[in-house]
Design a protein around this motif. Structure first.
Motif, PDB file in Angstrom:
ATOM      1  N   ALA A  16       0.814  -1.226   0.000  1.00 24.43           N
ATOM      2  CA  ALA A  16       0.000   0.000   0.000  1.00 24.43           C
ATOM      3  C   ALA A  16       0.841   1.268   0.000  1.00 24.43           C
ATOM      4  CB  ALA A  16      -0.930   0.008   1.217  1.00 24.43           C
ATOM      5  N   GLN A  17       1.996   1.245   0.652  1.00 22.74           N
ATOM      6  CA  GLN A  17       2.814   2.451   0.756  1.00 22.74           C
ATOM      7  C   GLN A  17       4.198   2.090   1.271  1.00 22.74           C
ATOM      8  OE1 GLN A  17       0.764   5.611   2.739  1.00 22.74           O
ATOM      9  NE2 GLN A  17       2.345   7.150   2.355  1.00 22.74           N
TER      10      GLN A  17
ATOM     11  N   GLU B 184      -0.446   4.566  11.035  1.00 27.15           N
ATOM     12  CA  GLU B 184      -1.878   4.272  11.058  1.00 27.15           C
ATOM     13  C   GLU B 184      -2.093   2.866  10.515  1.00 27.15           C
ATOM     14  OE1 GLU B 184      -5.507   3.827  11.606  1.00 27.15           O
ATOM     15  OE2 GLU B 184      -4.664   5.738  12.282  1.00 27.15           O
ATOM     16  N   ARG B 185      -2.517   1.957  11.407  1.00 24.94           N
ATOM     17  CA  ARG B 185      -2.658   0.563  11.015  1.00 24.94           C
ATOM     18  C   ARG B 185      -3.992   0.273  10.346  1.00 24.94           C
ATOM     19  NH1 ARG B 185       0.690  -2.711  13.992  1.00 24.94           N
ATOM     20  NH2 ARG B 185       0.328  -4.221  12.319  1.00 24.94           N
ATOM     21  N   GLY B 186      -5.037   1.012  10.715  1.00 23.73           N
ATOM     22  CA  GLY B 186      -6.345   0.767  10.117  1.00 23.73           C
ATOM     23  C   GLY B 186      -7.154  -0.297  10.824  1.00 23.73           C
TER      24      GLY B 186
ATOM     25  N   VAL C 262      -1.466  -3.660   7.467  1.00 25.19           N
ATOM     26  CA  VAL C 262      -2.403  -2.554   7.651  1.00 25.19           C
ATOM     27  C   VAL C 262      -3.718  -2.936   6.981  1.00 25.19           C
ATOM     28  CG1 VAL C 262      -0.602  -0.774   7.729  1.00 25.19           C
ATOM     29  CG2 VAL C 262      -1.646  -1.392   5.530  1.00 25.19           C
TER      30      VAL C 262
ATOM     31  N   ARG D 166      -6.440  -1.166   4.506  1.00 29.40           N
ATOM     32  CA  ARG D 166      -6.718  -0.020   3.664  1.00 29.40           C
ATOM     33  C   ARG D 166      -7.945  -0.330   2.806  1.00 29.40           C
ATOM     34  NH1 ARG D 166      -3.782   1.770   6.909  1.00 29.40           N
ATOM     35  NH2 ARG D 166      -1.753   2.822   6.630  1.00 29.40           N
ATOM     36  N   GLU D 167      -8.962   0.527   2.920  1.00 30.28           N
ATOM     37  CA  GLU D 167     -10.220   0.344   2.173  1.00 30.28           C
ATOM     38  C   GLU D 167     -10.806  -1.037   2.412  1.00 30.28           C
ATOM     39  OE1 GLU D 167      -9.285   1.213  -1.878  1.00 30.28           O
ATOM     40  OE2 GLU D 167      -9.039   3.366  -1.508  1.00 30.28           O
TER      41      GLU D 167
ATOM     42  N   LYS E 185      -3.511  -5.170   3.754  1.00 33.12           N
ATOM     43  CA  LYS E 185      -2.402  -4.773   2.893  1.00 33.12           C
ATOM     44  C   LYS E 185      -1.117  -4.751   3.707  1.00 33.12           C
ATOM     45  CE  LYS E 185      -4.869  -3.725  -0.861  1.00 33.12           C
ATOM     46  NZ  LYS E 185      -4.632  -4.333  -2.189  1.00 33.12           N
TER      47      LYS E 185
END
Length: 393
Positions: A71-72, A87-89, A113, A115-116, A120
């Motif tokens: 993701a990043q 930020e783990r989500g 993490v 994400r959406e 990820k």
């Protein structure tokens, strides 16, 4: 790839290598259009330059590994803070922090993490180390050290990509379970350790081709450092438990030793498996130390067997039960040191049966009493005394 029997200086070998690499580059990469965030760099120019270099490496790894779940990427000069504030989500009570002790210093991590709504991975890198990939005007006498550091960070990046690859396959195999497990402290000691062993084994196995002649000895030295005094430390922890009676404390102390030895062993055997090398010949010091630590030797043989079996079906697992046999191996190691987990109606309980080698000596009992008396006096002076300080035999 160039044949090991070919002369690497011949024009025929060189042309074949160039041709093979061109064919390799024609493969599509699984690397998504990922954002690379660079933190506290001296200039935007340097940040952009390093981002381009990292993207090129990740694109290469993405032709071999599945990086679609990335993701990043973060590259930070404040590595510890970036990990801690990531930020783990999803809800978690564990703050990410790098390894930093007398055995190892962490320079990269690939935490999970959300994400959406999907599991990820992100990769977080220590900028002081990965900035070595930037073009340098180093004087020749420092060139070899710089080359070694570059080799280290490229291999490390490949290792983190191995984690991304594995997590993506796990997310596909059991999407409704990953990151949703709620483990008790006892379950984490068993299942959590088994998962951690697999994750370091597979990341090390997948990234083995990017290591060099220093990689296996480095893993071997770290493993031996963790193993050398682990058994005596654990037995002493149990002897002290006979006096203080603090179950969470003794579990934490023993679990820490088992987890470290098991994980560092996973790095080593995973790397050697990726090179198709045997522990006995490729890591003789580790092999000899294991022979002197029979319970750990039995465990490491099972670890190799179970992880190799998991590798053979990697990506086609039906559910997390595939880790059950590895978890059993971890539990058997706990049993050998003197801790047994038992399932009851109220959850997982811990039994610590009496055994001659886990009974405190008179010297230890005397030392413990003296410590408790000193604490009692200090608490009385500070007005915090709550309990009788003297242990009963």
């Amino acid at each position: 790839m160039v044949s090991m029997n070919a002369d690497p200086n011949s024009s025929e070998s060189s042309e074949k290598a160039d041709s093979d690499f061109e064919a390799f580059l024609e493969r599509s990469t699984t690397l998504p259009d990922v954002t690379i965030t660079l933190i506290e760099f001296a200039s935007e120019e340097l940040a952009n330059q390093l981002a381009g270099i990292l993207r090129a490496h990740l694109s290469i790894f993405g032709r071999i590994l599945d990086l679609s779940g990335l993701a990043q990427v973060y590259v930070s000069y404040d590595y510890r803070s970036t990990l801690a504030t990531l930020e783990r989500g999803f809800e978690t009570n564990r703050t990410l922090s790098p390894t930093e002790d007398e055995v190892a210093v962490g320079i990269a991590m690939a935490p999970a993490v959300v994400r959406e709504g999907k599991v990820k991975s992100v990769i977080v890198l220590s900028a002081p180390h990965f900035a070595s990939l930037l073009p340098s005007q180093e004087v020749p006498e420092n060139g070899s050290k710089l080359d070694q550091l570059r080799d280290l960070v490229v291999h490390t990046l490949g290792h983190e990509c191995g984690h991304v690859h594995d997590r993506e396959l796990q997310a596909r195999c059991f999407p409704e379970v990953l990151l949703k497990q709620s483990w008790s402290r006892a379950q984490d000691a068993l299942v959590g350790t088994a998962f951690a062993c697999w994750e370091e084994y597979i990341a090390s196995r997948l990234s083995a081709p990017w290591g060099n002649e220093h990689t296996a000895p480095g893993f071997e030295d770290a493993f031996c450092s963790r193993l050398e005094n682990a058994w005596s430390i654990m037995v002493r922890s149990i002897r002290l438990y006979r006096m203080h009676g603090d179950v969470p404390r003794v579990l934490a102390e023993v679990a820490s030793q088992i987890r470290m030895v098991a994980m560092y062993g996973s790095y080593l055997v995973g790397h050697l498996a990726g090179l198709d090398q045997a522990l006995e010949t490729a890591a003789p010091n580790a092999s000899a130390l294991l022979k002197a630590n029979q319970p750990f030797e039995r465990f490491m043989k099972r670890l190799e067997k179970e992880c190799d079996s998991l590798y053979s079906t990697h990506g086609s697992w039906a559910d997390t039960k595939v880790f059950d046999t590895l978890t059993e191996a971890v539990h058997d190691l706990y049993k050998e040191v003197g801790l047994t987990f038992r399932e009851t109606e109220n959850g997982t309980c811990l039994d610590i049966p009496h055994r001659a080698d886990t009974m405190p000596t008179l010297t230890e009992f005397g030392e413990f009493q003296q410590q408790q008396i000193r604490k009692h006096i200090a608490d009385a002076v500070n007005g915090t005394e709550t309990t009788n300080p003297v242990a009963k035999p």
